[in-house]
Scaffold this motif. Structure first.
Motif, PDB file in Angstrom:
ATOM      1  N   GLU A 235       0.682  -1.165   0.041  1.00  6.08           N
ATOM      2  CA  GLU A 235       0.278  -0.191   0.135  1.00  6.08           C
ATOM      3  C   GLU A 235       0.334   0.771   0.063  1.00  6.08           C
ATOM      4  N   SER A 236       1.441   1.177   0.298  1.00  8.29           N
ATOM      5  CA  SER A 236       3.076   2.289   0.689  1.00  8.29           C
ATOM      6  C   SER A 236       4.063   2.859  -0.216  1.00  8.29           C
ATOM      7  N   ASP A 237       5.079   1.650  -0.439  1.00  9.12           N
ATOM      8  CA  ASP A 237       5.485   1.566  -1.184  1.00  9.12           C
ATOM      9  C   ASP A 237       5.657   2.662  -2.917  1.00  9.12           C
ATOM     10  N   THR A 238       5.778   3.694  -2.811  1.00  8.45           N
ATOM     11  CA  THR A 238       5.597   3.755  -3.880  1.00  8.45           C
ATOM     12  C   THR A 238       6.133   3.856  -5.291  1.00  8.45           C
ATOM     13  N   ASN A 239       7.811   3.635  -5.067  1.00  5.41           N
ATOM     14  CA  ASN A 239       8.390   3.470  -5.793  1.00  5.41           C
ATOM     15  C   ASN A 239       8.749   2.084  -6.283  1.00  5.41           C
ATOM     16  N   GLN A 240       8.402   1.279  -5.620  1.00  3.44           N
ATOM     17  CA  GLN A 240       8.301  -0.347  -5.757  1.00  3.44           C
ATOM     18  C   GLN A 240       9.559  -0.799  -5.214  1.00  3.44           C
ATOM     19  N   ASP A 241      10.735  -0.004  -4.187  1.00  2.93           N
ATOM     20  CA  ASP A 241      11.622  -0.606  -4.424  1.00  2.93           C
ATOM     21  C   ASP A 241      11.731  -1.898  -3.242  1.00  2.93           C
ATOM     22  N   GLY A 242      10.378  -2.370  -2.573  1.00  2.00           N
ATOM     23  CA  GLY A 242      10.371  -3.531  -1.985  1.00  2.00           C
ATOM     24  C   GLY A 242      11.116  -2.978  -0.242  1.00  2.00           C
ATOM     25  N   LYS A 243      11.345  -1.598  -0.042  1.00  2.00           N
ATOM     26  CA  LYS A 243      11.191  -1.490   1.541  1.00  2.00           C
ATOM     27  C   LYS A 243      10.334   0.237   1.471  1.00  2.00           C
ATOM     28  N   LEU A 244       9.909   0.604   2.621  1.00  2.00           N
ATOM     29  CA  LEU A 244       9.216   2.051   3.361  1.00  2.00           C
ATOM     30  C   LEU A 244      10.471   2.630   3.370  1.00  2.00           C
TER      31      LEU A 244
END
Length: 320
Positions: free
Chosen positions: A281-290
């Protein structure tokens, strides 16, 4: 005061024994299975609201507190929490770190219980609880007068407690810190304590002393028949469960491994599923971490917030 504390503890021992051993309702099933507690009793439907996620992330009590906070204060507190979640201090929150945080939030009631009992057992106030301290508080009256007649075998109970204490005491000094004492009081929550949970369960149910649980013992632990009483339907279901699922090697009895599969099942990991959901839901850049920014930008997913007149009264909190 000391004698009073010991007496209170013995009353608690009596209560626990009565709950475990009594069978005032013979048709009522006894449940020895330790299931993982749900993260929230609320419906998980993000199309409606994020209330389930709030309780899963914060724990129920803390979620209620955040619900009364103005948005900016809610964000500020969430920022402090993010720093705590980031265990390796790399500036990001991983799925695993989220999972650990959620599990700890859900076990808060256990930690609170231990904190509440701690002062009763830490008699010398050194921040640790020795086996002697625990024994004196729990069994002090019996130790003072071991000849007192009782229907309970305190010698055996004390021996079992000491055995469990030694397993929980990882460094073998017979002194428990808070983590070890938590494992002693709540062994089913700790991986390294599972064998002792299984051993104690088998000892409780195994009436013929062969180290196994046969069908008669399995049913007898859950149900005691009375003269002329019709057997409840669930008893027949449990017999079928024993034959088809509990006794995996079909030798007519459950060994330690089979007993562990029964009482400590590998449940669906709710914390893992929720951490994966929050990341998605929150990983805007889709790098697998927040990053902290990603979490704060989606703060409404993680924590509740609303503007209320009495919200300001809740802003003062030791942790924040």
């Amino acid at each position: 005061m000391f004698q009073c504390s010991r007496m209170i503890r013995l009353v608690l021992v009596f209560f626990v024994l009565c709950v475990v051993c009594s069978s005032s309702k013979p048709t009522e099933r006894k449940n020895r299975v330790h299931h993982e507690e749900p993260l929230s009793e609320l419906e998980h439907n993000d199309n409606k609201n994020f209330d389930y996620d709030h309780e899963a992330f914060l724990g129920r009590d803390e979620a209620k507190t955040f619900d009364q906070l103005p948005p900016e204060e809610s964000k500020r507190r969430l920022g402090i929490i993010v720093n705590k979640i980031d265990i390796n201090h790399d500036g990001f929150v991983s799925e695993e770190e989220l999972k650990v945080w959620i599990k700890n939030a859900q076990r808060k009631h256990i930690y609170d219980s231990v904190e509440h009992q701690w002062k009763d057992f830490d008699l010398n106030g050194d921040g640790q609880i020795s086996w002697d301290e625990y024994k004196n508080v729990t069994y002090g009256s019996y130790l003072d007068d071991p000849q007192t007649e009782s229907e309970y075998n305190y010698t055996h109970m004390m021996w079992r407690d000491e055995r469990r204490f030694r397993v929980a005491d990882r460094n073998g000094d017979l002194i428990a810190d808070k983590k070890e004492f938590t494992a002693f009081l709540h062994p089913e929550e700790h991986e390294y304590m599972k064998d002792i949970v299984v051993q104690e369960t088998i000892e409780d149910i195994d009436k013929n002393g062969d180290g196994f649980i046969d069908l008669k013992e399995y049913i007898g632990d859950m149900y005691t028949s009375e003269d002329g009483e019709k057997e409840p339907e669930w008893v027949a279901t449990e017999r079928q469960q024993f034959s088809e699922f509990r006794d995996k090697n079909n030798d007519g009895k459950m060994d330690k491994e089979e007993t562990m599969d029964w009482i400590l099942p590998s449940d669906y990991d709710h914390a893992e599923a929720e951490s994966r959901h929050l990341l998605h839901e929150s990983d805007t850049n889709q790098d697998g971490k927040l990053s902290k920014k990603e979490i704060l930008d989606k703060y409404d997913v993680f924590v509740g917030s609303q503007v209320t007149d009495f919200g300001e009264a809740l802003l003062r909190h030791d942790e924040f």
